[in-house]
Design a protein around this motif. Structure first.
Motif, PDB file in Angstrom:
ATOM      1  N   VAL A   1       6.448  18.109 -30.943  1.00 47.17           N
ATOM      2  CA  VAL A   1       7.215  18.371 -29.730  1.00 47.17           C
ATOM      3  C   VAL A   1       7.392  17.068 -28.972  1.00 47.17           C
ATOM      4  O   VAL A   1       6.448  16.278 -28.824  1.00 47.17           O
ATOM      5  N   GLU A   2       8.622  16.863 -28.468  1.00 43.19           N
ATOM      6  CA  GLU A   2       8.920  15.682 -27.660  1.00 43.19           C
ATOM      7  C   GLU A   2       9.233  16.127 -26.238  1.00 43.19           C
ATOM      8  O   GLU A   2       9.777  17.196 -26.023  1.00 43.19           O
ATOM      9  N   ASP A   3       8.922  15.240 -25.296  1.00 43.87           N
ATOM     10  CA  ASP A   3       9.260  15.497 -23.894  1.00 43.87           C
ATOM     11  C   ASP A   3      10.507  14.696 -23.576  1.00 43.87           C
ATOM     12  O   ASP A   3      10.473  13.463 -23.579  1.00 43.87           O
ATOM     13  N   LEU A   4      11.607  15.391 -23.314  1.00 49.58           N
ATOM     14  CA  LEU A   4      12.875  14.731 -23.012  1.00 49.58           C
ATOM     15  C   LEU A   4      13.334  15.168 -21.631  1.00 49.58           C
ATOM     16  O   LEU A   4      13.772  16.308 -21.440  1.00 49.58           O
ATOM     17  N   ALA A   5      13.187  14.304 -20.671  1.00 51.25           N
ATOM     18  CA  ALA A   5      13.591  14.574 -19.273  1.00 51.25           C
ATOM     19  C   ALA A   5      12.959  15.850 -18.761  1.00 51.25           C
ATOM     20  O   ALA A   5      13.617  16.673 -18.110  1.00 51.25           O
ATOM     21  N   GLY A   6      11.662  16.048 -19.090  1.00 53.56           N
ATOM     22  CA  GLY A   6      10.940  17.211 -18.609  1.00 53.56           C
ATOM     23  C   GLY A   6      11.129  18.442 -19.432  1.00 53.56           C
ATOM     24  O   GLY A   6      10.625  19.529 -19.086  1.00 53.56           O
ATOM     25  N   VAL A   7      11.869  18.345 -20.580  1.00 55.47           N
ATOM     26  CA  VAL A   7      12.111  19.484 -21.457  1.00 55.47           C
ATOM     27  C   VAL A   7      11.403  19.245 -22.779  1.00 55.47           C
ATOM     28  O   VAL A   7      11.596  18.198 -23.416  1.00 55.47           O
TER      29      VAL A   7
END
Length: 881
Positions: free
Chosen positions: A772-778
């Motif tokens: 899982v990656e965190d992209l702009a809080g998502v």
């Protein structure tokens, strides 16, 4: 009294005792002589035997041959009823030798039969011989003991017979009976020979020469004998009558006519009774041999005969059709000798009733016009040709009927004017037709149709017949001759080949002729009533005017007949199973299959198809006779006959009945009753077997059934059984255990697929360790799952979202070389992230054009599976902003 039936039997039995084979009468439509409209003598069926083109298993034959003289150069129609010995139909008794015995035995047989078996007084007989035939004169002196004064030498062609301008020929000897000096007339060859005292009863032809085109006669290597005795004339002598119409067979019909009309048999309407009796005989026998009333060819001659009889019935005051009510009397008189009368009695009766009923509605108005126009003429006047044509065109009066009607008034018809009016009508029809859409491509065929008339179709009763080449074309170019290798379209005057029509494909076969001519016919098409044989000249050279033999491919025709007949039974079975809304929308009847389109809004279930197949096969096993009748289209529909799609109907239609069903009271116990002009089997059992191959949709509301019959059905079943045995062998079970084994294998496969799907799901979710990656809080999870089926992507994405491991999921499949991508959005971010927008970005990277779905779950695809990582990267980039 010696009856006509006794005379016929005595004649045939005498020659059978003396080594002759009794040969059945040939049909009235000649199969081996295209130059003749009707069989007019006993030798017609043996023509090719005499010329050496055909060999029979016997060298001596005897026949009672039915004959008609009512068309072409042999036409006695105008005199019938007014003279003692003119008929349209008569019987010719004959004996024949094909290179076996010659003059001495022919004369011995004739003299013995006449004077001993029939007991004619010798002093009442005299003979004629050709003036140069001293051999025949000497034999008559020696065998019969006739003095020279009773052997009359005739120097003219009356006593020299020819088959044609060239070919077999020879002198003949005629036997005459002397009725005594109380009857006016002189012996043959005298100035008074046209009197009725001396009546010719038998003609012996001594076929001993072969005449070449230069007129040179050479002796035949095998001289032959051809004789002919008119049964009606001979019966009059043996029954003590001077008039043929007073013999037993005619008298029975005349008395029946008198009873039904209320007119005395020998009173003012004596001629009318005779016309009715004679014309009933010819009409009934022609119909029994397959000729139907029409406006062309043999059918038109039949119509002329019947309408002439119908006018005389009208003259006698009949208000209802008469001829069909006399038919049972004729069948009783002649049905024993000619079984075809018995077999076809229903068809003959229906045809006579139909023809008379239709003509009767026009007759009174036509006679009114004729009476009005005749009153304008002076004694011995001539009716204008345009009036005669109007009677023909509007009221169906053949011109000779008009002539017959005026005969009693001593008036005539302007025949030249009649022909001119006929030609003008054809010109107008030609001009009107030239404006049709087919004019550009069919103009040549129209010209041929005008020149040649329609083709006589003989194929209902035979698969082989002689014909004459009337026209040939290569493409659209007319040919006078066509050498080997030429693709040709051939038109004959008559043919047994069926031309494609009503869903039945055209016949194939061979056209052969002299000098090795061989045309392989691959198809037969119909052009404006012309039957066009399409093929290639394989050997020899085809020429206009050549006499040929046309032979239909029997095996192919039989297979087509079986499929066509099965279509009728299939149609009725479908209606009984599915309902009366089922009607034919198209068909194909070919040698190897049938295709049948019907109106039906929903698929036909397997159980319905099984019922229909079993029903058709049950009717086939009945092996009932297939019966054909002639009716008007309206009358046919009234009795329950089905009109078939695509068929064009005229004034008369062929109604084909198949199968038995006692419950079908409205159809007289017939299972299937349809209007159809095609060829069919004789018995339903000839179909053999019926097997449905496929069922499917053709268009909205139309279903198609494909099926096979006979050998094709057996072949299909054999192939299916081989496949069944092979499959059982692979699985190492018996054929009977194969369904259970296959069912088990299918269930095993389903279980394996379920297990595999679960494993893939676990792989996709990573069992709690999904990247899982965190992209702009998502929280985003994107993965390329490779060969995972595209249908599984949504379920896997949903499982990951429900596990709470990610807020947005992008899963990609590259199965089968194509890319599919699914994007799912969780509850926590669905107000700020749109799955459709993300999936479209991924689709563009894959070479696709977008995607669709819901804002929380969308799917797309693309042709370039190698760009899978770029697609996920594009989605990642869009989320990161």
């Amino acid at each position: 009294m010696t009856s006509s039936n006794d005379i016929r039997a005595t004649f045939l039995e005498y020659f059978a005792r003396n080594g002759h084979t009794i040969v059945e009468s040939s049909p009235l439509v000649p199969r081996n002589d295209p130059t003749l409209m009707f069989t007019n003598s006993g030798m017609v069926q043996f023509k090719n035997v005499f010329t050496g083109q055909e060999r029979r298993p016997y060298s001596r034959a005897t026949t009672a041959q039915k004959s008609v003289r009512a068309g072409g150069k042999h036409n006695d129609l105008d005199n019938v009823g007014y003279t003692a010995r003119h008929h349209t139909f008569f019987e010719m008794l004959g004996n024949f030798s094909f290179g076996d015995y010659f003059k001495d035995q022919a004369i011995t047989h004739a003299w013995t039969l006449l004077t001993k078996d029939f007991g004619l007084p010798k002093e009442k007989l005299l003979v004629t011989v050709f003036s140069e035939d001293e051999d025949a004169a000497a034999l008559w002196r020696k065998i019969a003991g006739l003095p020279d004064e009773r052997i009359i030498r005739i120097p003219t062609s009356d006593n020299f017979w020819r088959m044609g301008d060239t070919g077999p020929c020879g002198p003949c000897s005629e036997i005459f009976f002397d009725h005594g000096d109380s009857i006016p007339g002189g012996p043959p060859g005298s100035p008074d020979e046209d009197g009725d005292r001396f009546i010719e009863i038998w003609n012996l032809v001594f076929m001993q020469y072969l005449e070449d085109p230069a007129g040179v006669r050479n002796p035949l290597p095998r001289p032959s004998i051809d004789t002919g005795m008119g049964l009606e004339r001979f019966a009059a002598i043996l029954q003590g009558k001077h008039d043929n119409y007073d013999i037993d067979t005619f008298r029975a019909l005349i008395l029946a006519s008198a009873e039904l009309t209320g007119q005395a048999p020998d009173g003012p309407f004596k001629v009318s009774h005779r016309v009715v009796a004679d014309h009933l005989r010819s009409g009934a026998f022609l119909i029994a041999d397959g000729v139907m009333p029409s406006n062309e060819g043999r059918g038109y001659v039949l119509r002329r005969i019947l309408r002439r009889a119908m006018r005389h019935a009208h003259l006698m005051g009949t208000k209802e059709p008469l001829l069909y009510r006399l038919l049972p009397v004729l069948v009783r008189q002649m049905g024993t000798a000619y079984s075809e009368l018995v077999r076809a009695e229903a068809l003959i009766s229906e045809t006579l009733k139909l023809e008379e009923g239709r003509f009767r509605t026009l007759l009174e108005r036509g006679l009114g016009l004729l009476s009005e126009e005749s009153a304008k003429l002076s004694d011995g006047g001539v009716l204008p040709g345009d009036v005669a044509f109007r009677l023909y065109d509007t009221y169906g009066f053949p011109v000779d009927l008009t002539q017959d009607a005026l005969r009693g008034e001593g008036k005539a018809v302007d025949l030249a004017g009649f022909e001119a009016a006929m030609a003008e009508q054809k010109r107008r029809a030609r001009a009107a037709w030239a404006g049709s859409g087919e004019a550009a491509t069919e103009a040549g065929w129209f010209d041929l149709k005008e020149k040649l008339g329609t083709t006589e179709f003989l194929g209902y009763s035979t698969e082989t017949a002689e014909g004459e080449i009337l026209a040939m074309l290569s493409g659209s170019v007319p040919l006078a001759q066509a050498p080997a290798g030429t693709e040709v379209a051939v038109v004959l005057n008559q043919t047994p080949f069926y031309a494609e029509s009503g869903g039945q494909v055209g016949d194939a076969g061979l056209i052969t002729g002299a000098d090795g001519l061989k045309i392989a016919v691959r198809d037969t098409q119909k052009k404006l009533g012309l039957f066009v044989h399409l093929g290639i000249v394989e050997a020899g050279e085809a020429r206009i005017g050549t006499a040929v033999t046309a032979t239909v491919d029997h095996e192919r025709r039989s297979a087509i007949r079986a499929h066509h007949s099965a279509t009728h039974l299939l149609h009725e079975a479908l209606r009984r199973r599915l309902g009366s809304h089922v009607t034919q929308k198209g068909s194909l009847n070919a040698p190897d299959r049938l295709r049948f389109d019907v109106s039906q809004p929903t698929p036909i279930t397997p159980s319905d198809l099984s019922w229909v197949e079993a029903e058709v096969n049950a009717r086939i096993r009945q092996n009932s006779e297939v019966v054909t009748r002639l009716m008007t289209p309206e009358a046919a529909v009234e009795v329950g006959a089905m009109a078939l799609f695509g068929e064009k109907y005229g004034d008369e239609v062929r109604v084909v009945g198949m199968g038995k069903d006692p419950n079908a009271v409205d159809r007289h116990g017939v299972y299937s009753l349809e209007l159809c002009g095609g060829t069919h089997v004789r018995q339903t059992g000839d179909i053999g077997l019926f097997k449905i191959v496929a069922e499917g949709a053709v268009s909205a509301g139309v279903r198609r059934i494909e099926a096979v019959t006979g050998e094709a059905a057996l072949s299909l079943i054999g192939d299916e059984q081989r496949l069944l045995r092979d499959a059982a062998s692979v699985l190492k079970v018996s054929p009977t255990d194969l369904p259970a084994r296959v069912s088990g294998l299918v269930e095993e496969r389903r279980k394996l697929e379920r297990d595999l799907a679960e494993l893939r799901k676990q792989l996709a979710t990573g069992a709690g360790s999904t990247a899982v990656e965190d992209l702009a809080g998502v929280r985003f999870s994107g993965r390329n799952l490779g060969e995972v089926p595209p249908r599984d992507l949504k379920g896997m994405a949903d499982a990951i979202l429900k596990s709470g491991q990610a807020d947005v999921v992008a899963l990609l499949s590259t199965a089968d070389g194509k890319a599919s991508i699914v994007v799912g959005v969780g509850e926590a971010v669905k107000d700020q992230v749109d799955a459709i927008g993300l999936v479209r970005v991924g689709s563009l990277a894959l070479g696709g054009k977008g995607g669709g779905g819901r804002s929380d779950m969308a799917q797309a695809g693309g042709p370039d599976a190698s760009k899978a990582d770029e697609a996920i990267a594009a989605i990642r980039s869009m989320l990161a902003g």
